[in-house]
Design a protein around this motif. Structure first.
Motif, PDB file in Angstrom:
ATOM      1  N   ALA A 161       0.743  -1.293  -0.142  1.00  0.00           N
ATOM      2  CA  ALA A 161       0.154  -0.056   0.004  1.00  0.00           C
ATOM      3  C   ALA A 161       0.757   1.182  -0.110  1.00  0.00           C
ATOM      4  O   ALA A 161       0.644   2.100  -0.569  1.00  0.00           O
ATOM      5  CB  ALA A 161      -0.643  -0.045   1.350  1.00  0.00           C
ATOM      6  N   ALA A 162       2.111   1.155   0.753  1.00  0.00           N
ATOM      7  CA  ALA A 162       2.962   2.380   0.745  1.00  0.00           C
ATOM      8  C   ALA A 162       3.687   2.587  -0.413  1.00  0.00           C
ATOM      9  O   ALA A 162       3.311   3.574  -1.024  1.00  0.00           O
ATOM     10  CB  ALA A 162       4.111   2.121   1.770  1.00  0.00           C
ATOM     11  N   ALA A 163       3.993   1.447  -1.336  1.00  0.00           N
ATOM     12  CA  ALA A 163       4.539   1.669  -2.569  1.00  0.00           C
ATOM     13  C   ALA A 163       3.286   2.224  -3.798  1.00  0.00           C
ATOM     14  O   ALA A 163       3.841   3.154  -4.502  1.00  0.00           O
ATOM     15  CB  ALA A 163       5.038   0.444  -3.014  1.00  0.00           C
ATOM     16  N   ALA A 164       2.047   1.886  -3.399  1.00  0.00           N
ATOM     17  CA  ALA A 164       0.994   2.234  -4.319  1.00  0.00           C
ATOM     18  C   ALA A 164       0.796   3.880  -4.325  1.00  0.00           C
ATOM     19  O   ALA A 164       0.223   4.324  -5.376  1.00  0.00           O
ATOM     20  CB  ALA A 164       0.049   1.442  -3.898  1.00  0.00           C
ATOM     21  N   ARG A 165       0.964   4.215  -3.162  1.00  0.00           N
ATOM     22  CA  ARG A 165       0.922   5.717  -2.891  1.00  0.00           C
ATOM     23  C   ARG A 165       2.130   6.611  -3.367  1.00  0.00           C
ATOM     24  O   ARG A 165       2.228   7.832  -3.037  1.00  0.00           O
ATOM     25  CB  ARG A 165       0.295   6.065  -1.656  1.00  0.00           C
ATOM     26  CG  ARG A 165       1.204   5.845  -0.343  1.00  0.00           C
ATOM     27  CD  ARG A 165       0.490   6.084   0.816  1.00  0.00           C
ATOM     28  NE  ARG A 165       1.131   5.743   2.185  1.00  0.00           N
ATOM     29  CZ  ARG A 165       1.335   4.954   2.982  1.00  0.00           C
ATOM     30  NH1 ARG A 165       0.293   3.844   2.464  1.00  0.00           N
ATOM     31  NH2 ARG A 165       2.012   4.855   3.812  1.00  0.00           N
ATOM     32  N   GLY A 166       3.144   5.928  -3.744  1.00  0.00           N
ATOM     33  CA  GLY A 166       4.310   6.548  -4.281  1.00  0.00           C
ATOM     34  C   GLY A 166       5.534   6.799  -3.090  1.00  0.00           C
ATOM     35  O   GLY A 166       6.332   7.476  -3.489  1.00  0.00           O
ATOM     36  N   VAL A 167       5.349   5.854  -2.057  1.00  0.00           N
ATOM     37  CA  VAL A 167       6.440   5.860  -1.240  1.00  0.00           C
ATOM     38  C   VAL A 167       7.644   5.155  -1.643  1.00  0.00           C
ATOM     39  O   VAL A 167       7.477   3.801  -2.161  1.00  0.00           O
ATOM     40  CB  VAL A 167       6.140   5.480  -0.027  1.00  0.00           C
ATOM     41  CG1 VAL A 167       6.987   5.173   1.210  1.00  0.00           C
ATOM     42  CG2 VAL A 167       4.998   6.375   0.815  1.00  0.00           C
ATOM     43  N   ASP A 168       8.625   5.432  -1.470  1.00  0.00           N
ATOM     44  CA  ASP A 168      10.054   4.747  -1.849  1.00  0.00           C
ATOM     45  C   ASP A 168      10.108   3.613  -0.949  1.00  0.00           C
ATOM     46  O   ASP A 168      10.600   3.796   0.244  1.00  0.00           O
ATOM     47  CB  ASP A 168      11.177   5.498  -1.893  1.00  0.00           C
ATOM     48  CG  ASP A 168      12.916   4.942  -2.259  1.00  0.00           C
ATOM     49  OD1 ASP A 168      12.655   3.869  -2.554  1.00  0.00           O
ATOM     50  OD2 ASP A 168      13.762   5.638  -2.016  1.00  0.00           O
ATOM     51  N   VAL A 169       9.827   2.358  -1.357  1.00  0.00           N
ATOM     52  CA  VAL A 169       9.902   1.292  -0.403  1.00  0.00           C
ATOM     53  C   VAL A 169      11.105   0.274  -0.835  1.00  0.00           C
ATOM     54  O   VAL A 169      11.071   0.045  -1.890  1.00  0.00           O
ATOM     55  CB  VAL A 169       8.500   0.165  -0.469  1.00  0.00           C
ATOM     56  CG1 VAL A 169       8.658  -0.827   0.350  1.00  0.00           C
ATOM     57  CG2 VAL A 169       7.291   1.238  -0.080  1.00  0.00           C
ATOM     58  N   ARG A 170      11.935   0.000   0.121  1.00  0.00           N
ATOM     59  CA  ARG A 170      12.930  -0.955  -0.109  1.00  0.00           C
ATOM     60  C   ARG A 170      12.998  -1.803   0.918  1.00  0.00           C
ATOM     61  O   ARG A 170      12.792  -1.537   2.045  1.00  0.00           O
ATOM     62  CB  ARG A 170      14.308  -0.153  -0.078  1.00  0.00           C
ATOM     63  CG  ARG A 170      14.581   0.982  -1.285  1.00  0.00           C
ATOM     64  CD  ARG A 170      15.627   1.450  -1.444  1.00  0.00           C
ATOM     65  NE  ARG A 170      15.624   2.827  -2.000  1.00  0.00           N
ATOM     66  CZ  ARG A 170      16.570   3.682  -1.966  1.00  0.00           C
ATOM     67  NH1 ARG A 170      17.787   3.234  -2.032  1.00  0.00           N
ATOM     68  NH2 ARG A 170      16.673   4.811  -2.614  1.00  0.00           N
TER      69      ARG A 170
END
Length: 470
Positions: A161-170
Motif C-alpha cells: 500500500a505504501a508503494a502504491a501511494r508513491g512511497v520509496d519502499v525498499r
C-alpha cells in the motif's frame, strides 16, 4: 590408474596447504588459525571445503570504504548533524564510555532522541505497521528473518500500500535468513516491482558460498520514525493466543538518531545492490533527552568493534552491569572483562533463557559458567517462553540495545547493528525489565553445576569446543 590416484592425492594435499596458508595469514585469533590448520591437514578434501564454506570472510567492509569516499566527495553523505547534548554533570567513568564509542566508531553522540520500548510483536508490530501506513516519502526495512504467516502478510500488505501511494519502499532480507520459512512472503513485493534485495544469498552460479556471513541487523525507517532492536518479522513474536512463542523487545526511535539509522540502511542497501543513493532529507528536531550512537559491526573491519565496546564498557563499570541475552558464549576478552568486574565488586547480573531454541548453545554455555560464578558474576535462568531479548545496562546511565548476541557469531561473523544510549531514565526502564525477569527466574549456583552428571558435563564440553562457530 596409480598415476591418477597419486595426482589426486597430491592435489588434495595442495588444497590443504593452500587453506592452511590462507588461515595463517588472515586469522587474527591464533586458536582459530590452529583449528583450521588441523582441520585442513587431517581432512585433505573435506577440510579445505569446510574452510571455504565457514572460514573465509569474503565480505569486506566494502560499503564503509565506498561511503568514506563519498563523504570526501559529497558532504551530504557525512553523518547527519545532531543537536548539542544538554549540559549536565556526567560521571567521569561514563564520559570515558562515551569517548570509547567515539574512538571505535568515529561518530559523536547524537542528542535529542526519544526511545520507547515495545514488548513482543503484540506491541512492536502494530506500531511498525502504523508507521508504514503514515509514511509519505520512504520506508526502508532490513531484517534477518521475514517469515510467512499472519505477521508477514500484514507487513506485505502495508508495504504494498505504501508503494502504491508513491512511497520509496525498499526491503532487504538476509540470504540465510530466508531459509527459515518455506514460503517467501517478500517475493510478492519483488513480483510487484517493489525494490527488494538479498544479503549474500548462497548460490552456485555465480558461486557464493558465504553461508557463515549473515546480515543480522533489524531496522525499519518510515520517514522520521525509526525502529530497531532484536525482533525479526515472524508470528513467533506474538504472545496472545499462542502456546509456543518468543519473548523479545524492539524500540521506536524519534529524533535525529533516525537520520543515522537511515544512513545505516543505505550502507546495507548499497553493499547488496551497488546503488548508493543520496541520503533523503532528515529532521534535526529534538524529540527527547537520550544521547545515542549507532554501532555497525561486521567482518572486514580492522577491529572487533562491538566486542571491544562491550569489554571497554564493562571494564569501566563501577556499580552494576545487567545483561540479558539469548545466546551467551562470550569471547575470551569479554569473559576476562566480566570476571574482572565481578572480582572488583561490581554487581554483574546475567539473565539467560532456561530453555533455548538452540540446545547446543545452551549446553555449551554451562561449560563457561563456573569460571564466571567463581569470580562473583551472578547468572539466572529465565523461565519460558524463550527470551530472545538483547539488553545491556550499566551504572544507572549507560545502555545498549540492538541485534548482537554475546557470542562469537555476533561479535566476529555477523553484520550487526547496536545502539548506545546515554540516558538515566532509559537505563532505568531496561533495568526494571531485567530485574523483573530476575525475580521470576532461578539463580544458577556452583552447586548446581557440580551436581551435573559426567555425561552431561562431557556433552556440554563437546558443544563448547565448537562455540566459535555456533
Amino acid at each position: 590408474m596409480l598415476f591418477l590416484e597419486a595426482l589426486g592425492l597430491l592435489a588434495a594435499h595442495i588444497l590443504s596447504w593452500v587453506a592452511v596458508c590462507h588461515a595463517l595469514l588472515t586469522k587474527r585469533d591464533p586458536r582459530s588459525a590452529l583449528g583450521w590448520t588441523v582441520t585442513a591437514l587431517l581432512l585433505p578434501v573435506l577440510g579445505p571445503l569446510l574452510y571455504v564454506l565457514f572460514g573465509i570472510s569474503r565480505a569486506q567492509s566494502r560499503a564503509e570504504k565506498i561511503m568514506r569516499q563519498r563523504v570526501a566527495q559529497q558532504p551530504e553523505y557525512a553523518y547527519p548533524a545532531c543537536p548539542a547534548s544538554p549540559s549536565e554533570l556526567v560521571p567521569e567513568h561514563i564520559v570515558r564510555m562515551a569517548h570509547l564509542g567515539r574512538g571505535l566508531t568515529d561518530q559523536p553522540l547524537c542528542g535529542g532522541n526519544a526511545l520507547s520500548p515495545l514488548r513482543n510483536g503484540d506491541e512492536a508490530y502494530p506500531a511498525m505497521l502504523d508507521a508504514i501506513a503514515q509514511a509519505r516519502d520512504h520506508v526502508f526495512l532490513v531484517t534477518y528473518i521475514f517469515n510467512a504467516g499472519q505477521t508477514g502478510t500484514a507487513f506485505i500488505e502495508a508495504l504494498t500500500a505504501a508503494a502504491a501511494r508513491g512511497v520509496d519502499v525498499r526491503v532487504l532480507v538476509d540470504g540465510i535468513g530466508t531459509l527459515y520459512s518455506w514460503r517467501k512472503p517478500w517475493k510478492k513485493l519483488a513480483a510487484q516491482g517493489i525494490k527488494t534485495a538479498l544479503f549474500l544469498p548462497p548460490k552456485l552460479f555465480p558461486l557464493n558460498l558465504s553461508i557463515n556471513l549473515r546480515n543480522h541487523r533489524k531496522v525499519l525507517i518510515c520517514d522520521d520514525t525509526g525502529f530497531t532492536g532484536g525482533m525479526n518479522i515472524a508470528d513467533d513474536n506474538l504472545q496472545s493466543g499462542r502456546k509456543s512463542c518468543v519473548q523479545d523487545m524492539h524500540f521506536r526511535c524519534l529524533g535525529p538518531i533516525v537520520n543515522h539509522l537511515r544512513r545505516a540502511f543505505l550502507l546495507n542497501w548499497g553493499f547488496c545492490t551497488g546503488e548508493y543513493t543520496p541520503l533523503p532529507p532528515g529532521s534535526s528536531q529534538a524529540r527527547g533527552e537520550s544521547r545515542c550512537r549507532i554501532v555497525m559491526d561486521g567482518p572486514g573491519n580492522d577491529a572487533d568493534m562491538l566486542n571491544d565496546l562491550f569489554c571497554g564498557v564493562i571494564n569501566a563499570a563501577r556499580r552494576t552491569v545487567r545483561i540479558m541475552t539469548p545466546y551467551f558464549l562470550p569471547t575470551h576478552d569479554l569473559m576476562a572483562s566480566l570476571r574482572s568486574a565481578g572480582q572488583r565488586g561490581v554487581d554483574v547480573r546475567v539473565t539467560l533463557p532456561a530453555r533455548n531454541n538452540l540446545p547446543y548453545v545452551h549446553w555449551a554455555t554451562f561449560r563457561l559458567l563456573p569460571t564466571l560464578l567463581d569470580a562473583g558474576v551472578r547468572v539466572w535462568h529465565q523461565p519460558p517462553p524463550f527470551a530472545h531479548t538483547k539488553l545491556l545496562a550499566v551504572d544507572g546511565y549507560y545502555s545498549q540495545i540492538g541485534s548482537a548476541n554475546l557470542d562469537a557469531r555476533s561479535l566476529r561473523l555477523n553484520f550487526e547493528l547496536n545502539m548506545e544510549v546515554f540516558d538515566p531514565a532509559f537505563h532505568d526502564l531496561l533495568a526494571a525489565h531485567m530485574d523483573d525477569a530476575v525475580n521470576r527466574s532461578r539463580e544458577v549456583t556452583l552447586a548446581d553445576l557440580a551436581g551435573q552428571s559426567l555425561p552431561v558435563r562431557l556433552r556440554n564440553a563437546a558443544c563448547w569446543i565448537f562455540s566459535p562457530y555456533l
